[in-house]
Design a protein around this motif. Sequence first.
Motif, PDB file in Angstrom:
ATOM      1  N   SER A  78      26.903 -75.516  -6.855  1.00 66.47           N
ATOM      2  CA  SER A  78      25.993 -74.429  -7.220  1.00 66.47           C
ATOM      3  C   SER A  78      25.235 -74.792  -8.487  1.00 66.47           C
ATOM      4  N   THR A 249      20.893 -56.672  -1.378  1.00 65.23           N
ATOM      5  CA  THR A 249      20.229 -57.753  -0.645  1.00 65.23           C
ATOM      6  C   THR A 249      19.222 -58.481  -1.525  1.00 65.23           C
ATOM      7  N   TYR A 252      21.101 -60.690  -3.724  1.00 66.30           N
ATOM      8  CA  TYR A 252      21.614 -61.865  -3.012  1.00 66.30           C
ATOM      9  C   TYR A 252      20.550 -62.958  -2.900  1.00 66.30           C
ATOM     10  N   PHE A 253      19.340 -62.574  -2.586  1.00 68.01           N
ATOM     11  CA  PHE A 253      18.292 -63.571  -2.375  1.00 68.01           C
ATOM     12  C   PHE A 253      17.663 -64.070  -3.676  1.00 68.01           C
ATOM     13  N   GLN A 257      23.927 -68.147  -8.307  1.00 72.18           N
ATOM     14  CA  GLN A 257      25.005 -68.375  -7.352  1.00 72.18           C
ATOM     15  C   GLN A 257      26.171 -67.404  -7.537  1.00 72.18           C
ATOM     16  N   LYS A 260      25.279 -64.158  -5.999  1.00 71.30           N
ATOM     17  CA  LYS A 260      25.277 -64.251  -4.544  1.00 71.30           C
ATOM     18  C   LYS A 260      26.698 -64.187  -3.990  1.00 71.30           C
ATOM     19  N   GLU A 261      27.642 -64.846  -4.668  1.00 67.96           N
ATOM     20  CA  GLU A 261      29.022 -64.849  -4.213  1.00 67.96           C
ATOM     21  C   GLU A 261      29.624 -63.450  -4.242  1.00 67.96           C
ATOM     22  N   LEU A 264      27.348 -61.091  -1.291  1.00 64.47           N
ATOM     23  CA  LEU A 264      27.560 -61.300   0.150  1.00 64.47           C
ATOM     24  C   LEU A 264      28.681 -60.435   0.715  1.00 64.47           C
TER      25      LEU A 264
END
Length: 300
Positions: A78, A249, A252-253, A257, A260-261, A264
Amino acid sequence: MNIIAKRKIWFTVSIILILAGLLAMPINAMMGNGILNFDVEFAGGTVMEINIGQDFDITNDIKPVVVEITGDENPQISRSGEQGVVIKTKSIDSETRTKLYDALKEKYNLDGMNDLLNVDDVSPTISTEMQLKALQALLIASILMLIYITFRFKDWRFGLAAVLPLIHDVLIVLAVYSIGRVPVNNSFIAAILTIVGYSINDTIVVFDRIRENRKAAKKGDLEGLIDRSISQTIVRSINTSVTTLLTITVLYFLGVQSIKEFALPLIVGIIAGTYSSIFIASPLWYEFQNFHKKPFSKTA
């Protein structure tokens, strides 16, 4: 809405998804990949943080070098900031670490002085303790919620019907992680506990409406009572979940990192939690009412 009449469909959908995830675990184990893709915090391993000092591509540039030198087919790589990289692999010795750093040093013309920011070994003993603590936290939270909801609604069936869907939500998230081989790390634990707290909220809203509607419901019309209560709250539940999902969302995008982890499992959990609050919790309460053979009463 005919939620109760179609309850076997909702139960079947959930069972299929959960079984798919549970079956994927031993299949992954037989293939030598482990039941889940545990991050180094759980499985133990080596973590290296390197300042590349320029733009790089993880998939095409960094990962092939890491796989070739360490022999780890599933390294977790990452970004750290704009030009740094964090490499997590199975445990490697000092010689292999040196080879890996030298290969990246040559590839990106690193100065060899300040680019290697950090190297750590994570013990699997610590990871076992983390797993036990996470399971304890989930178990204690579930028991406390079971006690509170039973006391609040003066009916153990409400408590059990509210807590069991939480286990459903956790298993659905595990199924996604098992089938998709998503790394399981500290963020996963935090997300699971967050999902449990979020999911119970929608369920309580539906159960509150059921309790309110019981006073005016026809005696014996338990199925109609539940369907009517869900219809009155479903828009609220979906709107709340959609607005939350939109925010997560985007994170997340666009997030780093570590974000995002965390995002999700939240996305998967919120979807599963909304589904279970509408299609699992109330049908379970209906089944418990029938199983216990207690006559339907208008009193709360």
